[in-house]
Design a protein around this motif. Structure first.
Motif, short mmCIF file in Angstrom:
data_model
loop_
_atom_site.label_atom_id
_atom_site.label_comp_id
_atom_site.label_asym_id
_atom_site.label_seq_id
_atom_site.Cartn_x
_atom_site.Cartn_y
_atom_site.Cartn_z
N ALA A 1 -1.34 -20.20 2.58
CA ALA A 1 -1.52 -21.10 1.42
C ALA A 1 -0.85 -20.58 0.15
N ALA A 2 -0.57 -19.27 0.09
CA ALA A 2 0.14 -18.76 -1.09
C ALA A 2 1.64 -19.05 -1.00
N HIS A 3 2.10 -19.47 0.17
CA HIS A 3 3.54 -19.73 0.39
C HIS A 3 3.69 -21.20 0.79
N GLY A 4 4.24 -21.48 1.96
CA GLY A 4 4.54 -22.87 2.32
C GLY A 4 3.33 -23.75 2.52
N GLY A 5 2.21 -23.12 2.89
CA GLY A 5 1.00 -23.90 3.14
C GLY A 5 0.45 -24.58 1.89
N ALA A 6 1.01 -24.25 0.72
CA ALA A 6 0.48 -24.81 -0.54
C ALA A 6 0.73 -26.31 -0.65
N ASN A 7 1.74 -26.85 0.04
CA ASN A 7 1.99 -28.30 -0.09
C ASN A 7 0.83 -29.10 0.50
N ARG B 1 -10.85 -21.39 -9.11
CA ARG B 1 -9.86 -22.09 -8.27
C ARG B 1 -8.48 -22.03 -8.93
N ARG B 2 -7.46 -22.14 -8.12
CA ARG B 2 -6.09 -22.25 -8.61
C ARG B 2 -5.62 -23.69 -8.40
N VAL B 3 -4.71 -24.11 -9.25
CA VAL B 3 -4.09 -25.42 -9.02
C VAL B 3 -3.03 -25.19 -7.95
N MET B 4 -3.25 -25.73 -6.76
CA MET B 4 -2.31 -25.50 -5.67
C MET B 4 -1.00 -26.25 -5.96
N GLY B 5 0.11 -25.57 -5.69
CA GLY B 5 1.41 -26.16 -6.03
C GLY B 5 1.84 -25.80 -7.45
N MET B 6 1.10 -24.88 -8.07
CA MET B 6 1.53 -24.38 -9.39
C MET B 6 1.61 -22.87 -9.37
N GLY B 7 2.50 -22.35 -10.21
CA GLY B 7 2.68 -20.90 -10.29
C GLY B 7 3.74 -20.45 -9.30
N HIS B 8 4.40 -19.39 -9.63
CA HIS B 8 5.45 -18.86 -8.74
C HIS B 8 5.71 -17.41 -9.09
N ARG B 9 6.00 -16.61 -8.07
CA ARG B 9 6.28 -15.20 -8.30
C ARG B 9 7.54 -15.04 -9.16
N VAL B 10 8.54 -15.85 -8.94
CA VAL B 10 9.81 -15.65 -9.65
C VAL B 10 9.98 -16.60 -10.83
N LYS C 1 0.50 -19.36 -21.50
CA LYS C 1 0.66 -17.90 -21.64
C LYS C 1 1.19 -17.26 -20.35
N LYS C 2 0.68 -17.74 -19.21
CA LYS C 2 1.07 -17.13 -17.92
C LYS C 2 2.32 -17.80 -17.31
N ASN C 3 2.92 -18.73 -18.05
CA ASN C 3 4.12 -19.43 -17.56
C ASN C 3 3.90 -20.09 -16.20
N LEU C 4 2.81 -20.81 -16.07
CA LEU C 4 2.51 -21.47 -14.80
C LEU C 4 2.98 -22.92 -14.86
N TYR C 5 3.90 -23.25 -13.98
CA TYR C 5 4.48 -24.61 -13.89
C TYR C 5 4.30 -25.11 -12.46
N ALA C 6 4.53 -26.41 -12.28
CA ALA C 6 4.56 -26.96 -10.92
C ALA C 6 5.66 -26.26 -10.14
N ASN C 7 5.36 -25.91 -8.89
CA ASN C 7 6.41 -25.35 -8.03
C ASN C 7 6.85 -26.42 -7.02
N VAL C 8 7.67 -26.01 -6.08
CA VAL C 8 8.28 -26.96 -5.14
C VAL C 8 7.25 -27.71 -4.29
N1 ACO Z 1 -3.56 -21.86 -10.87
C1 ACO Z 1 -4.25 -21.12 -11.78
N2 ACO Z 1 -3.95 -19.85 -12.11
C2 ACO Z 1 -2.91 -19.29 -11.48
C3 ACO Z 1 -2.13 -19.98 -10.55
C4 ACO Z 1 -2.50 -21.30 -10.24
N3 ACO Z 1 -1.81 -22.02 -9.34
N4 ACO Z 1 -1.15 -19.17 -10.08
C5 ACO Z 1 -1.31 -18.01 -10.72
N5 ACO Z 1 -2.36 -18.07 -11.57
C6 ACO Z 1 -2.82 -17.00 -12.47
C7 ACO Z 1 -3.59 -15.96 -11.70
O1 ACO Z 1 -4.97 -16.23 -11.67
C8 ACO Z 1 -3.27 -14.71 -12.49
O2 ACO Z 1 -4.09 -14.69 -13.63
P1 ACO Z 1 -4.64 -13.25 -14.21
O3 ACO Z 1 -3.43 -12.48 -14.58
O4 ACO Z 1 -5.50 -13.65 -15.36
O5 ACO Z 1 -5.42 -12.63 -13.08
C9 ACO Z 1 -1.84 -14.93 -12.96
O6 ACO Z 1 -1.66 -16.35 -12.97
C10 ACO Z 1 -0.79 -14.33 -12.04
O7 ACO Z 1 -1.10 -14.70 -10.71
P2 ACO Z 1 -0.70 -13.80 -9.46
O8 ACO Z 1 -1.48 -14.29 -8.28
O9 ACO Z 1 -0.78 -12.36 -9.81
O10 ACO Z 1 0.83 -14.19 -9.34
P3 ACO Z 1 1.73 -14.01 -8.06
O11 ACO Z 1 3.12 -13.92 -8.54
O12 ACO Z 1 1.23 -12.90 -7.22
O13 ACO Z 1 1.43 -15.35 -7.25
C11 ACO Z 1 1.54 -17.52 -6.38
C12 ACO Z 1 2.29 -16.42 -7.14
C13 ACO Z 1 0.94 -16.94 -5.09
C14 ACO Z 1 2.53 -18.59 -5.99
C15 ACO Z 1 0.43 -18.08 -7.30
O14 ACO Z 1 0.99 -18.66 -8.45
C16 ACO Z 1 -0.45 -19.09 -6.56
O15 ACO Z 1 -1.42 -18.69 -5.90
N6 ACO Z 1 -0.14 -20.42 -6.67
C17 ACO Z 1 -0.87 -21.43 -5.95
C18 ACO Z 1 -0.36 -21.49 -4.50
C19 ACO Z 1 1.03 -22.05 -4.43
O16 ACO Z 1 1.35 -23.07 -5.02
N7 ACO Z 1 1.90 -21.39 -3.63
C20 ACO Z 1 3.26 -21.87 -3.39
C21 ACO Z 1 4.28 -21.01 -4.08
S1 ACO Z 1 5.90 -21.69 -3.89
C22 ACO Z 1 6.30 -21.32 -2.30
O17 ACO Z 1 5.93 -20.34 -1.75
C23 ACO Z 1 7.10 -22.28 -1.58
#
Ligand code: ACO
Length: 389
Positions: A228-234, A263-272, A318-325
């Protein structure tokens, strides 16, 4: 027992999750997370999504140049020639329990293809290119066949007049896909086909670095993509939209679950990406176009409102969290009529050309990938016989 752990041979610990660690060189793609740019072998993703079909991008990833007309036709025909499944593969799929999840089915079926390939373990460039073609061609057929088999229907054979995107939709649903659906599917496959050193690509490269075969590398990658942290997020994103239920519930859901929950918003946030993922921008438009065409904007409006709500939140800013793919692709795929648990297998279909291109690149300049770990466990424990423990 001494408190102090042994020192390791590693000079310095890499950051957790290997963030920002450069593990090699590649000519396949550039992911610029600061500016939100993605380039495949020199070409902007926006141009490829707009003008290229999937076969052109497959050719680009395997040859580092765009095909001319006859090269494109040759690849399209070669893919079609490899698309049909053998009786053994269909029998294997039919032997699986109907409730088996599509990603597990895909992982197992792809692995099983190796059993019927007498040259599965021959790792020459020529054989690896042949296996890349075979895997790229057969995976859509496996995914579509499983959808039919688990619903008690017979698999459908591919059509020679269709490309890969149209054939997938045709074999999945059994009806002729509309032009707009084919165009969105092509754009989706193009956008998802390659993406730097992501987790699944890295795992494919690690497997290859041990001198293992292409089937093993792709099977490894599928297992890694599944999470779910990678492709399973869709899939998780679409299930989250269902849970929210309506655009009117977005703010309350966000406050209860994300702001005041864990909870996290699935489909948001990205390592890069610390800016908008350029693929998300294209998929946002495609999701809107598909929703407009079907006259059902319910899920697009909900997703768009959640996106705006999150982007207005100070923590997300602040954390630069945007919609991902995975965010808007969930809406686009759902609107085309792809079953939700087939979203991640579809991601795998798109990524096989990229994974296999990385496998080919790894073979060009291979060295075993074998990092180290910092041992922090106990030392010098005294052996106690089992009767005395
Ligand atoms: N919603 C809310 N908060 C988030 C989210 C989110 N989707 N993503 C990251 N954050 C927060 C974390 O809680 C963390 O906060 P903190 O510093 O206060 O503890 C901070 O942002 C950094 O998060 P990390 O998990 O350390 O970032 P990392 O680079 O390891 O993770 C990831 C990236 C796994 C994609 C993450 O953003 C996430 O879990 N997103 C949701 C799942 C998702 O959409 N995955 C698909 C990614 S794209 C792909 O693989 C095709």
């Amino acid at each position: 027992m001494t408190d102090k752990p042994a020192t390791t041979t590693a000079p310095a610990a890499a950051p957790k999750g290997l963030q920002n660690v450069i593990v090699g060189q590649s000519k396949l793609s550039l992911v610029n997370g600061t500016e939100g740019k993605l380039i495949y072998a020199g070409y902007k993703i926006e141009d490829l999504a707009e003008y290229a079909n999937f076969e052109e991008v497959i050719y680009l990833l395997w040859n580092l140049k765009l095909p001319n007309k006859s090269e494109w036709e040759g690849l399209r025909k070669a893919l079609f020639d490899n698309m049909a499944l053998s009786a053994e593969t269909i029998a294997l799929l039919k032997s699986f329990p109907p409730k088996a999840t599509p990603m597990s089915v895909l992982r197992t079926a792809v692995s099983a293809l190796a059993l019927y390939d007498p040259k599965a373990d021959v790792n020459t460039v020529e054989e690896n290119k042949r296996k890349a073609l075979l895997l790229t061609a057969k995976t859509p057929t496996i995914v579509a066949a499983w959808e039919r088999i688990r619903n008690g229907k017979e698999p459908i054979a591919p059509r020679a007049d269709y490309g890969l995107a149209a054939n997938f939709l045709y074999m999945l649903k059994g009806t002729e896909p509309k032009q707009q659906e084919i165009a969105v599917m092509d754009a989706y496959l193009v956008l998802l086909s390659e993406h730097g050193m992501n987790a699944s690509t890295f795992s494919a490269r690690v497997t290859t670095s041990t001198l293992s075969d292409m089937y093993s590398a792709i099977t490894t990658a599928i297992g890694t993509l599944k999470g779910a942290a990678h492709g399973g997020a869709n899939e998780e994103a679409m299930n989250m939209f269902f849970e929210i239920g309506s655009a009117d519930n977005v703010e309350k859901w966000f406050n209860d679950n994300v702001k005041n929950g864990d909870r996290r918003v699935m489909g948001m946030g990205h390592r890069v990406y610390k800016a908008l993922d350029p693929r998300a921008a294209v998929l946002n438009r495609k999701a809107k176009e598909m929703s407009d065409a079907t006259g059902n904007l319910k899920w697009y409006d909900l997703a768009s409102k959640l996106d705006k709500t999150a982007r207005a939140d100070e923590e997300f800013i602040k954390k630069n969290l945007y919609a991902n793919v995975d965010y808007y692709s969930a809406i686009a795929l759902y609107t085309i009529g792809i079953p939700i648990d087939q979203f991640t297998p579809l991601f795998a279909i798109a990524r096989i050309p990229g994974w296999s291109a990385h496998v080919l690149e790894q073979w060009e300049n291979n060295r075993l990938i074998r990092p180290d770990v910092d041992y922090v466990g106990p030392m010098d424990l005294q052996w106690v016989p089992i009767e005395k423990r």
